[in-house]
Write a protein that holds these residues in place. Structure first.
Motif, PDB file in Angstrom:
ATOM      1  N   ASP A 139       0.958  -1.088  -0.163  1.00 45.58           N
ATOM      2  CA  ASP A 139      -0.256  -0.152   0.113  1.00 45.58           C
ATOM      3  C   ASP A 139       0.688   1.160  -0.343  1.00 45.58           C
ATOM      4  O   ASP A 139       1.367   1.787   1.095  1.00 45.58           O
ATOM      5  N   VAL A 140       0.808   2.252  -1.444  1.00 48.35           N
ATOM      6  CA  VAL A 140       1.930   3.492  -1.377  1.00 48.35           C
ATOM      7  C   VAL A 140       1.390   4.141  -1.236  1.00 48.35           C
ATOM      8  O   VAL A 140      -0.436   5.124  -1.925  1.00 48.35           O
ATOM      9  N   ARG A 141       1.603   5.164   0.159  1.00 44.26           N
ATOM     10  CA  ARG A 141       0.750   6.372   0.013  1.00 44.26           C
ATOM     11  C   ARG A 141       1.792   7.568  -0.190  1.00 44.26           C
ATOM     12  O   ARG A 141       2.318   7.834   0.331  1.00 44.26           O
ATOM     13  N   GLY A 142       1.373   8.424  -0.735  1.00 50.78           N
ATOM     14  CA  GLY A 142       1.439   9.802  -1.771  1.00 50.78           C
ATOM     15  C   GLY A 142       0.860  10.996  -0.579  1.00 50.78           C
ATOM     16  O   GLY A 142      -0.312  10.692   0.453  1.00 50.78           O
ATOM     17  N   LYS A 143       1.746  11.485   0.040  1.00 52.62           N
ATOM     18  CA  LYS A 143       1.491  12.586   1.391  1.00 52.62           C
ATOM     19  C   LYS A 143       2.065  13.690   0.387  1.00 52.62           C
ATOM     20  O   LYS A 143       2.935  13.929  -0.263  1.00 52.62           O
ATOM     21  N   GLN A 144       1.807  14.929   1.500  1.00 48.08           N
ATOM     22  CA  GLN A 144       3.003  16.920   0.730  1.00 48.08           C
ATOM     23  C   GLN A 144       3.988  16.335   1.856  1.00 48.08           C
ATOM     24  O   GLN A 144       3.369  16.405   2.936  1.00 48.08           O
ATOM     25  N   TRP A 145       4.682  16.199   1.896  1.00 45.92           N
ATOM     26  CA  TRP A 145       5.779  15.998   0.374  1.00 45.92           C
ATOM     27  C   TRP A 145       6.453  14.537   0.717  1.00 45.92           C
ATOM     28  O   TRP A 145       8.093  14.789   0.806  1.00 45.92           O
ATOM     29  N   ALA A 146       5.631  13.984   0.592  1.00 46.80           N
ATOM     30  CA  ALA A 146       6.929  12.524   0.602  1.00 46.80           C
ATOM     31  C   ALA A 146       5.686  11.115   0.749  1.00 46.80           C
ATOM     32  O   ALA A 146       4.955  11.348   0.116  1.00 46.80           O
ATOM     33  N   TRP A 147       6.600   9.809   1.643  1.00 47.18           N
ATOM     34  CA  TRP A 147       5.147   8.680   0.829  1.00 47.18           C
ATOM     35  C   TRP A 147       5.754   7.812   2.523  1.00 47.18           C
ATOM     36  O   TRP A 147       6.843   7.374   2.684  1.00 47.18           O
ATOM     37  N   ASP A 148       4.837   7.069   2.135  1.00 45.27           N
ATOM     38  CA  ASP A 148       4.663   5.774   2.826  1.00 45.27           C
ATOM     39  C   ASP A 148       4.453   4.833   2.677  1.00 45.27           C
ATOM     40  O   ASP A 148       3.456   4.638   1.341  1.00 45.27           O
ATOM     41  N   PHE A 149       5.287   3.448   2.561  1.00 42.51           N
ATOM     42  CA  PHE A 149       5.106   1.897   2.092  1.00 42.51           C
ATOM     43  C   PHE A 149       4.675   1.761   3.237  1.00 42.51           C
ATOM     44  O   PHE A 149       5.519   0.767   5.060  1.00 42.51           O
ATOM     45  N   ASN A 150       3.236   1.073   2.986  1.00 46.18           N
ATOM     46  CA  ASN A 150       2.352  -0.119   3.771  1.00 46.18           C
ATOM     47  C   ASN A 150       3.318  -1.725   3.691  1.00 46.18           C
ATOM     48  O   ASN A 150       2.450  -1.894   2.046  1.00 46.18           O
ATOM     49  N   TYR A 151       3.749  -2.539   4.080  1.00 39.41           N
ATOM     50  CA  TYR A 151       4.160  -3.786   3.510  1.00 39.41           C
ATOM     51  C   TYR A 151       3.078  -4.914   4.026  1.00 39.41           C
ATOM     52  O   TYR A 151       2.876  -5.511   5.009  1.00 39.41           O
ATOM     53  N   VAL A 152       2.140  -5.443   2.998  1.00 40.12           N
ATOM     54  CA  VAL A 152       0.846  -5.886   3.818  1.00 40.12           C
ATOM     55  C   VAL A 152       1.214  -7.519   3.891  1.00 40.12           C
ATOM     56  O   VAL A 152       1.592  -8.049   2.724  1.00 40.12           O
ATOM     57  N   LYS A 153       0.728  -8.031   4.609  1.00 45.16           N
ATOM     58  CA  LYS A 153       1.214  -9.470   5.585  1.00 45.16           C
ATOM     59  C   LYS A 153       0.235 -10.210   4.098  1.00 45.16           C
ATOM     60  O   LYS A 153      -0.788  -9.934   3.906  1.00 45.16           O
ATOM     61  N   GLY A 154       1.268 -11.511   3.237  1.00 43.63           N
ATOM     62  CA  GLY A 154       0.658 -12.228   2.268  1.00 43.63           C
ATOM     63  C   GLY A 154       1.374 -13.587   2.298  1.00 43.63           C
ATOM     64  O   GLY A 154       2.160 -14.153   3.478  1.00 43.63           O
TER      65      GLY A 154
END
Length: 290
Positions: A139-154
């Motif tokens: 799950d890649v989340r863009g925000k002012q002005w950077a990025w969050d990366f969520n690695y989802v269980k799988g």
């Protein structure tokens, strides 16, 4: 020599020149690696989609160039063959319509458009095919002005993990790429990138992957790919999103599965468990209703 014979001779000559020009253009497409890949910012085999996108791009330009050369050749031929000759008086013979020519003008462009549509739709469907579950979901989340990366269980990731980017600010100094938010992808594993925005419209773009997609508040877009070549690739936001848009940069590291798991272990040891999901989004329209 009669005027009709001269016109026929010119017609043959112009047709020959046009044919040679088209053949030459097609041959030139293989003259250098840059030309062969259409000057695109990547190499073949970078992901499961780059070859397909590159072929569609290059072949479309070849077809467009061929059509252009034929059209220019016909224009030049008409200018020469039907030019006003010395001693000619009055107007040339006037025609109100020419049904075969009009049918030709309609059917050929329509055929070309349908051919372009067919190959584009075929490749787009293949690129966006998500009928089978991916090995990795992020799950890649863009925000002012950077990025969050969520690695989802799988199947590859054993626990929900996250990595948060720090808000960028213009400092006037050169960007230290080693400090940019970095998205890790395991090589030869299919990946679903779930693209979301925390605030305004952003756009996820990795030039080397030849794919770019908007990130719209309240809507999830997807990119499905399989990275097939290890390396570090630059990424950026491609949608003007505010004051520090130019600093909204990130990197993508395509690594072996062992190195990917080592990075997951590092996140786990750093306490980055769980997901930074929509609870952290900033959407004034939604917040006003609460």
């Amino acid at each position: 020599m009669s005027s009709q014979n001269r016109t026929g001779s010119r017609r043959i000559k112009i047709t020959s020149i046009t044919g040679l020009a088209v053949a030459g253009a097609l041959v030139l497409t293989g003259c250098s690696p840059e030309v062969a890949k259409g000057w695109l910012p990547t190499e073949r085999g970078t992901t499961s989609n780059t070859d397909r996108i590159m072929d569609l791009w290059v072949n479309s330009w070849i077809a467009a160039l061929a059509v252009g050369i034929i059209t220019w050749g016909l224009l030049v031929w008409c200018i020469i063959a039907y030019r006003r000759r010395k001693g000619t008086t009055g107007f040339p013979k006037q025609l109100s319509y020419n049904l075969p020519l009009e049918v030709f003008y309609l059917t050929i462009p329509l055929f070309m458009v349908l051919v372009f549509f067919y190959f584009t739709d075929q490749d787009q469907r293949a690129i966006d095919d998500r009928s089978q579950p991916a090995d990795v979901t992020i799950d890649v989340r863009g925000k002012q002005w950077a990025w969050d990366f969520n690695y989802v269980k799988g199947s590859v990731i054993t626990e929900d993990l996250h990595e948060a980017g720090v808000q960028a600010h213009l400092t006037g100094n050169n960007v230290d790429k080693d400090k940019l938010p970095t998205l890790y992808l395991p090589v030869n594993k299919s990946v679903d990138l779930e693209l979301n925005s925390r605030d305004v419209i952003h756009s996820f773009w990795v030039p080397a992957f030849l794919q770019k997609r908007d990130m719209i508040p309240g809507k999830t877009n997807y990119i499905r790919l399989t990275p097939t070549k290890e390396g570090t690739y630059d990424g950026k936001c491609a949608e003007l999103c505010g004051e520090y848009h130019s600093e909204m940069l990130f990197r993508v590291k395509v690594v072996s599965e062992a190195e990917f798991q080592a990075h997951m272990d590092q996140l786990r040891q750093s306490g980055n468990t769980g997901l930074l999901d929509s609870k952290y989004d900033r959407n004034p329209n939604l917040n006003a209703k609460n």
